[in-house]
Write a protein that holds these residues in place. Structure first.
Motif, PDB file in Angstrom:
ATOM      1  N   VAL A  36      52.179  65.551  30.856  1.00  0.00           N
ATOM      2  CA  VAL A  36      52.606  66.822  31.441  1.00  0.00           C
ATOM      3  C   VAL A  36      53.047  67.842  30.395  1.00  0.00           C
ATOM      4  CG1 VAL A  36      53.346  65.691  33.563  1.00  0.00           C
ATOM      5  CG2 VAL A  36      55.018  66.158  31.777  1.00  0.00           C
ATOM      6  N   GLU A  50      55.472  75.992  32.001  1.00  0.00           N
ATOM      7  CA  GLU A  50      56.577  76.265  32.922  1.00  0.00           C
ATOM      8  C   GLU A  50      57.749  76.896  32.175  1.00  0.00           C
ATOM      9  OE1 GLU A  50      57.103  76.315  36.010  1.00  0.00           O
ATOM     10  OE2 GLU A  50      59.284  76.456  36.014  1.00  0.00           O
ATOM     11  N   GLU A  96      56.878  69.000  40.883  1.00  0.00           N
ATOM     12  CA  GLU A  96      55.473  68.819  41.223  1.00  0.00           C
ATOM     13  C   GLU A  96      54.637  68.490  39.981  1.00  0.00           C
ATOM     14  OE1 GLU A  96      55.834  68.143  44.385  1.00  0.00           O
ATOM     15  OE2 GLU A  96      53.942  69.117  44.810  1.00  0.00           O
ATOM     16  N   ILE A  97      55.008  69.110  38.855  1.00  0.00           N
ATOM     17  CA  ILE A  97      54.304  68.787  37.608  1.00  0.00           C
ATOM     18  C   ILE A  97      54.492  67.307  37.273  1.00  0.00           C
ATOM     19  CG2 ILE A  97      54.274  69.178  35.114  1.00  0.00           C
ATOM     20  CD1 ILE A  97      55.151  72.071  35.667  1.00  0.00           C
ATOM     21  N   THR A 146      51.612  71.419  30.523  1.00  0.00           N
ATOM     22  CA  THR A 146      51.992  72.123  31.745  1.00  0.00           C
ATOM     23  C   THR A 146      53.477  72.452  31.743  1.00  0.00           C
ATOM     24  OG1 THR A 146      50.691  70.317  32.646  1.00  0.00           O
ATOM     25  CG2 THR A 146      51.236  72.111  34.134  1.00  0.00           C
ATOM     26  N   LEU A 147      54.255  71.518  31.197  1.00  0.00           N
ATOM     27  CA  LEU A 147      55.694  71.732  31.123  1.00  0.00           C
ATOM     28  C   LEU A 147      55.994  72.903  30.196  1.00  0.00           C
ATOM     29  CD1 LEU A 147      58.061  70.275  32.397  1.00  0.00           C
ATOM     30  CD2 LEU A 147      58.335  68.996  30.299  1.00  0.00           C
ATOM     31  N   TYR A 170      59.208  73.445  40.701  1.00  0.00           N
ATOM     32  CA  TYR A 170      57.885  73.452  40.068  1.00  0.00           C
ATOM     33  C   TYR A 170      57.728  72.262  39.132  1.00  0.00           C
ATOM     34  CZ  TYR A 170      57.534  78.049  42.097  1.00  0.00           C
ATOM     35  OH  TYR A 170      57.489  79.059  43.005  1.00  0.00           O
ATOM     36  N   VAL A 171      58.809  72.003  38.365  1.00  0.00           N
ATOM     37  CA  VAL A 171      58.757  70.872  37.439  1.00  0.00           C
ATOM     38  C   VAL A 171      58.557  69.563  38.203  1.00  0.00           C
ATOM     39  CG1 VAL A 171      60.061  69.560  35.729  1.00  0.00           C
ATOM     40  CG2 VAL A 171      60.105  72.033  35.680  1.00  0.00           C
TER      41      VAL A 171
END
Lengths: 313, 244
Positions: B170, B177, B130-131, B173-174, B127-128
């Protein structure tokens, strides 16, 4: 080194295709030390592409760029009709460069001559021989693109200052990391340069706090900090408010006075008249006309240039 | 009212004080933090590497192909591997991945915490990645060109110019996550790890009262997430100092 030790950049048969769009069609020119070359032309004529090919931000489809006798462009993997022409120059330069070389070297350039004489394009086999020969020459004469770029400064239309760094860090990043300057030395030099463009009070500001004209002056300082042999200006004043154009042009004029080699793509006819040592008109991907500003503006010969000048003057 | 208060304190004593059961929660909390911390490190490392490989491939494959040599093929294979990794990891539930890790891949290992760290790290990495890729692609190409034109090579341009700006983009968003990850570790109990959730559940099993231990567990998760969100908010504000 090459044909003339004064030649800084030699551009040979430069082609650039974007798909079917042939932007450059065999552009050949030389840029000498200390020259201020202003490149004019209608939009879409390939001016900026030409400039970006010089430091390989755009990779030419065919053709060569030489910097101080070293080949900048990567080896050309294709065979192409027009390459015969540029290969002749290629060979000539190679001969002169190696002048009075060993038998083995001599043999090499003879073979090239032979291949060219046989019209290499019509034969695939010979084309292969030519290619491997060219690869060898490339190996012997190539310069690493990153080293070349240290010597070729560039100033962009959109400034492209590093947004996350202060003005001082913007300027010192490359000298510190690439020239291995100490932080103190780099900062001292950066401050001197900023002083020269009248921005010494902005050292700890961020790019977003500066006006367009200030940003562009910082961008010029950033490329100057690497002590380049030549600076390429890609429409440096096109993104600026009219009242800020002057301050940037003044800095560029000052640079020209100090003997910096410059290639400037611009629409500033006044700048071209005043500062340029040579004006070049590009249209349809080739140089249609070039000359000193006096003859270029007072006595244009090419009909397309006449038309162009009648619109912009 | 008094009776209710009395009842509450009895419950509290039963669930946390008796037999030092609060220590179970503490121990579980510790495990949760350890797993989350190291999984985050692994996730970010994997994420950076994959994001760089994928964005490099997307950007340079054409010119590398034209130039010939092995560079293109190496990058192509790496890109394919990364693509496969992303597909598999994002396409299967994390519980299944954890079970596979525990019962198949690390079958002989006794260190279940390590297994959990690796599983969650590998899961989070997808996932990271793609972020980060989105972050790298949203850094203006002019910044990249400016770096290259000064003489920085591709990797140095990434390191000094693109990646620092990407992190700023990011960060929110990070942070999200990370929040997802810390709560996701609550499934570690599946493979017998005493994380925070498992500890609460064990207390519930021992005392036969569900309210106190489970609410306590929920509050601890909540507190960590709130605290973390606050810290990241502070960091964001500091990073924003460069764009007024």
């Amino acid at each position: 080194m090459t044909t003339d030790s004064n030649t800084l950049i030699h551009v040979n048969g430069l082609y650039k295709f974007f798909g079917d769009n042939k932007v450059l069609r065999g552009l050949t020119t030389e840029i000498k030390r200390g020259e201020v070359v202003v490149v004019l032309g209608p939009s879409g004529s390939g001016k900026s592409t030409f400039l970006r090919c010089l430091n390989l931000l755009e990779e030419p489809t065919y053709g060569e760029v030489w910097l101080e006798g070293k080949l900048v462009t990567p080896v050309d993997p294709y065979c192409h009709n027009d390459l015969v022409e540029c290969s002749k120059t290629f060979k000539k330069m190679y001969d002169e460069r190696e002048g009075g070389v060993s038998d083995k070297e001599k043999l090499k350039s003879d073979i090239i001559a032979e291949i060219i004489e046989k019209d290499l394009i019509n034969s695939k086999k010979e084309c292969g021989a030519y290619k491997s020969m060219k690869k060898q020459i490339f190996k012997d004469n190539a310069i690493n693109i990153n080293i070349a770029r240290e010597k070729i400064g560039m100033v962009f239309q959109q400034f492209n200052l590093f947004n996350n760094l202060t003005i001082l860090d913007n300027i010192t990043l490359a000298p510190r990391k690439l020239l291995k300057m100490s932080r103190d030395d780099a900062e001292k030099r950066a401050k001197e340069l900023l002083e020269r463009v009248g921005l010494s009070d902005k050292v700890s500001s961020y790019p977003s706090q500066l006006s367009g004209g200030q940003k562009q002056r910082v961008a010029i300082v950033r490329s100057l900090a690497m002590n380049p042999d030549v600076i390429l200006f890609d429409e440096p004043t096109s993104a600026l408010d009219p009242e800020m154009v002057g301050e940037v042009l003044d800095v560029m004029k000052e640079l020209a006075r100090q003997g910096m080699t410059m290639v400037v793509v611009t629409h500033e006819i006044g700048f071209a008249r005043e500062v340029a040592t040579r004006v070049v008109f590009i249209d349809d991907g080739v140089i249609k006309e070039e000359g000193t500003p006096e003859e270029f503006f007072s006595n244009p010969k090419n009909p397309r240039l006449k038309d162009f000048l009648s619109k912009v003057l | 009212m008094e009776k209710w208060l009395q009842d509450l304190s009895d419950q509290f004593k039963l669930n946390f004080i008796d037999g030092d059961r609060w220590k179970w929660l503490l121990e579980g909390f510790e495990n949760t933090l350890i797993i989350t911390f190291f999984a985050t490190l692994i996730g970010i490392s994997i994420g950076v590497v994959i994001a760089i490989i994928r964005s490099t491939y997307a950007k340079n494959s054409e010119s590398l192909k034209k130039r010939g040599g092995v560079g293109f093929y190496v990058l192509n294979v790496l890109d394919k591997i990364c693509g496969l990794y992303l597909t598999v990891i994002r396409g299967t539930p994390v519980v299944v991945q954890l079970l596979i890790m525990y019962f198949i891949i690390f079958e002989s290992s006794n260190n279940s915490t390590m297994v959990a760290v690796v599983s969650f790290g590998i899961n989070s990495g997808a996932y990271v990645a793609e972020i980060f890729r989105g972050g790298i692609m949203s850094v203006d190409n002019g910044q990249f060109e400016a770096g290259r034109s000064l003489g920085f090579n591709y990797i140095k341009t990434m390191r000094y110019v693109v990646i620092p700006q990407m992190f700023k983009i990011v960060l929110p968003t990070l942070c999200n996550e990370f929040i997802v990850l810390i709560k996701e570790t609550s499934i570690a109990g599946y493979v017998g790890i005493r994380d925070l959730t498992k500890a609460g559940d064990l207390i519930r099993g021992r005392t036969f009262s569900a309210f106190m231990p489970l609410i306590a567990v929920a509050i601890i998760y909540l507190a960590v997430v709130v605290l973390f969100t606050k810290l990241v908010g502070k960091l964001e504000r500091r990073l924003r100092s460069s764009d007024h």
